[in-house]
Write a protein that holds these residues in place. Structure first.
Motif, PDB file in Angstrom:
ATOM      1  N   GLN A  99       0.841  -1.434  -0.003  1.00 21.66           N
ATOM      2  CA  GLN A  99      -0.065  -0.057  -0.107  1.00 21.66           C
ATOM      3  C   GLN A  99       0.854   1.505   0.106  1.00 21.66           C
ATOM      4  O   GLN A  99       1.755   1.584   0.705  1.00 21.66           O
ATOM      5  N   VAL A 100       0.526   2.186  -0.903  1.00 23.56           N
ATOM      6  CA  VAL A 100       1.327   3.284  -1.078  1.00 23.56           C
ATOM      7  C   VAL A 100       1.140   4.152   0.038  1.00 23.56           C
ATOM      8  O   VAL A 100      -0.241   4.712   0.253  1.00 23.56           O
ATOM      9  N   GLN A 101       1.949   4.973   0.794  1.00 20.01           N
ATOM     10  CA  GLN A 101       1.636   5.772   1.889  1.00 20.01           C
ATOM     11  C   GLN A 101       2.777   6.830   1.867  1.00 20.01           C
ATOM     12  O   GLN A 101       4.035   6.612   1.598  1.00 20.01           O
ATOM     13  N   LEU A 102       2.603   7.853   2.172  1.00 16.49           N
ATOM     14  CA  LEU A 102       3.390   9.023   2.286  1.00 16.49           C
ATOM     15  C   LEU A 102       2.947   9.676   3.689  1.00 16.49           C
ATOM     16  O   LEU A 102       1.954  10.018   3.896  1.00 16.49           O
ATOM     17  N   ALA A 103       3.875   9.711   4.657  1.00 15.19           N
ATOM     18  CA  ALA A 103       3.777  10.640   5.929  1.00 15.19           C
ATOM     19  C   ALA A 103       4.738  11.773   6.336  1.00 15.19           C
ATOM     20  O   ALA A 103       5.804  11.561   6.258  1.00 15.19           O
ATOM     21  N   GLU A 104       4.188  12.962   6.367  1.00 13.09           N
ATOM     22  CA  GLU A 104       4.708  14.108   6.451  1.00 13.09           C
ATOM     23  C   GLU A 104       4.941  14.464   8.054  1.00 13.09           C
ATOM     24  O   GLU A 104       4.233  14.132   8.626  1.00 13.09           O
ATOM     25  N   SER A 105       6.156  15.114   8.051  1.00 10.68           N
ATOM     26  CA  SER A 105       6.454  15.599   9.723  1.00 10.68           C
ATOM     27  C   SER A 105       7.361  16.905   9.456  1.00 10.68           C
ATOM     28  O   SER A 105       7.993  16.931   8.464  1.00 10.68           O
ATOM     29  N   GLY A 106       7.426  17.566  10.566  1.00 15.35           N
ATOM     30  CA  GLY A 106       8.525  18.621  10.911  1.00 15.35           C
ATOM     31  C   GLY A 106       7.882  19.938  11.027  1.00 15.35           C
ATOM     32  O   GLY A 106       8.608  20.845  10.888  1.00 15.35           O
ATOM     33  N   GLY A 107       6.575  19.881  10.757  1.00 13.66           N
ATOM     34  CA  GLY A 107       6.108  21.487  10.675  1.00 13.66           C
ATOM     35  C   GLY A 107       6.035  22.065  12.170  1.00 13.66           C
ATOM     36  O   GLY A 107       6.419  21.177  13.138  1.00 13.66           O
ATOM     37  N   GLY A 108       5.558  23.129  12.287  1.00 12.09           N
ATOM     38  CA  GLY A 108       5.742  23.804  13.437  1.00 12.09           C
ATOM     39  C   GLY A 108       5.639  25.410  13.400  1.00 12.09           C
ATOM     40  O   GLY A 108       5.213  25.932  12.172  1.00 12.09           O
ATOM     41  N   LEU A 109       5.876  26.116  14.300  1.00 14.61           N
ATOM     42  CA  LEU A 109       5.833  27.646  14.389  1.00 14.61           C
ATOM     43  C   LEU A 109       7.377  27.945  14.299  1.00 14.61           C
ATOM     44  O   LEU A 109       8.150  27.667  14.912  1.00 14.61           O
ATOM     45  N   VAL A 110       7.536  28.820  13.392  1.00 16.81           N
ATOM     46  CA  VAL A 110       8.845  29.476  13.441  1.00 16.81           C
ATOM     47  C   VAL A 110       8.673  31.110  13.147  1.00 16.81           C
ATOM     48  O   VAL A 110       7.567  31.527  12.653  1.00 16.81           O
ATOM     49  N   GLN A 111       9.747  31.695  13.532  1.00 13.28           N
ATOM     50  CA  GLN A 111       9.607  33.160  13.341  1.00 13.28           C
ATOM     51  C   GLN A 111      10.059  33.504  11.970  1.00 13.28           C
ATOM     52  O   GLN A 111      10.933  32.831  11.267  1.00 13.28           O
ATOM     53  N   PRO A 112       9.690  34.581  11.497  1.00 14.27           N
ATOM     54  CA  PRO A 112      10.197  35.161  10.236  1.00 14.27           C
ATOM     55  C   PRO A 112      11.728  35.263  10.185  1.00 14.27           C
ATOM     56  O   PRO A 112      12.555  35.435  11.153  1.00 14.27           O
ATOM     57  N   GLY A 113      12.307  34.657   9.110  1.00 15.94           N
ATOM     58  CA  GLY A 113      13.545  34.496   8.746  1.00 15.94           C
ATOM     59  C   GLY A 113      14.429  33.295   9.560  1.00 15.94           C
ATOM     60  O   GLY A 113      15.658  33.081   9.286  1.00 15.94           O
ATOM     61  N   GLY A 114      13.292  32.550   9.844  1.00 12.69           N
ATOM     62  CA  GLY A 114      13.963  31.243  10.448  1.00 12.69           C
ATOM     63  C   GLY A 114      13.833  30.107   9.392  1.00 12.69           C
ATOM     64  O   GLY A 114      13.466  30.295   8.324  1.00 12.69           O
ATOM     65  N   SER A 115      14.316  28.993   9.650  1.00 11.14           N
ATOM     66  CA  SER A 115      14.467  27.710   8.994  1.00 11.14           C
ATOM     67  C   SER A 115      13.720  26.614   9.415  1.00 11.14           C
ATOM     68  O   SER A 115      13.491  26.371  10.826  1.00 11.14           O
ATOM     69  N   LEU A 116      13.316  25.685   8.740  1.00  8.75           N
ATOM     70  CA  LEU A 116      12.684  24.544   9.025  1.00  8.75           C
ATOM     71  C   LEU A 116      12.731  23.357   7.821  1.00  8.75           C
ATOM     72  O   LEU A 116      13.119  23.638   6.886  1.00  8.75           O
ATOM     73  N   ARG A 117      12.832  22.136   8.415  1.00  8.16           N
ATOM     74  CA  ARG A 117      12.943  20.950   7.481  1.00  8.16           C
ATOM     75  C   ARG A 117      11.781  20.071   7.529  1.00  8.16           C
ATOM     76  O   ARG A 117      11.743  19.441   8.695  1.00  8.16           O
ATOM     77  N   LEU A 118      11.386  19.885   6.745  1.00 13.26           N
ATOM     78  CA  LEU A 118      10.197  18.788   6.514  1.00 13.26           C
ATOM     79  C   LEU A 118      10.599  17.600   6.060  1.00 13.26           C
ATOM     80  O   LEU A 118      11.395  17.496   5.484  1.00 13.26           O
ATOM     81  N   SER A 119      10.016  16.259   6.355  1.00 12.00           N
ATOM     82  CA  SER A 119      10.293  15.214   6.144  1.00 12.00           C
ATOM     83  C   SER A 119       9.316  14.624   5.486  1.00 12.00           C
ATOM     84  O   SER A 119       7.884  14.763   6.225  1.00 12.00           O
ATOM     85  N   CYS A 120       9.219  13.734   4.545  1.00 10.93           N
ATOM     86  CA  CYS A 120       8.251  12.815   4.026  1.00 10.93           C
ATOM     87  C   CYS A 120       8.665  11.420   3.958  1.00 10.93           C
ATOM     88  O   CYS A 120       9.414  11.017   2.878  1.00 10.93           O
ATOM     89  N   VAL A 121       8.110  10.369   4.782  1.00 14.85           N
ATOM     90  CA  VAL A 121       8.788   8.985   4.692  1.00 14.85           C
ATOM     91  C   VAL A 121       7.609   8.296   3.476  1.00 14.85           C
ATOM     92  O   VAL A 121       6.408   8.233   3.715  1.00 14.85           O
ATOM     93  N   ALA A 122       8.429   7.652   2.633  1.00 15.86           N
ATOM     94  CA  ALA A 122       7.470   7.055   1.765  1.00 15.86           C
ATOM     95  C   ALA A 122       7.421   5.414   2.263  1.00 15.86           C
ATOM     96  O   ALA A 122       8.515   4.901   2.672  1.00 15.86           O
TER      97      ALA A 122
END
Length: 121
Positions: A1-24
């Protein structure tokens, strides 16, 4: 079964950085084109990056070019979206999706559940 699961979101201040992940699961990520999309309240869904499986070419709209980077870890069957210099207008739910084809021009038929990114003070 094909599945994609994202994670890594959140609250960040302007100018900041974030890394999202997606496991297949259920397929090999490197065999297909994979993209990241976002949708803000009241707005249409927007593609923010894509990597094809022909030669690994990547594509970005002008709104994120130079700030966002898509890359994969084949050993983990995971695709990432590295986001830097974040702006309030980047606030949205972010989704990963695959075309089950080799190019980013195909129909993205499999989607994850999304992860919320909020850029705010």
């Amino acid at each position: 079964q094909v599945q994609l699961a994202e994670s890594g979101g959140g609250l960040v201040q302007p100018g900041g950085s974030l890394r999202l992940s997606c496991v297949a699961s259920g397929f090999t990520l490197d065999d297909y084109a994979i993209g990241w999309f976002r949708q803000a309240p009241g707005k249409e869904r927007e593609g923010v990056s894509c990597r094809d499986s022909i030669d690994g070419s990547t594509y970005y709209p002008d709104s994120v070019k130079g700030r966002f980077t898509i890359y994969t870890d084949n050993a983990k069957n995971t695709v990432y979206l590295e986001m830097t210099s974040l702006r309030p207008e980047d606030t949205a739910v972010y989704y990963c999706a695959t075309t089950h084809g080799s190019t980013c021009a195909g129909d993205f038929g499999s989607w994850g559940q999304g992860t919320q990114v909020t850029v705010s003070t």
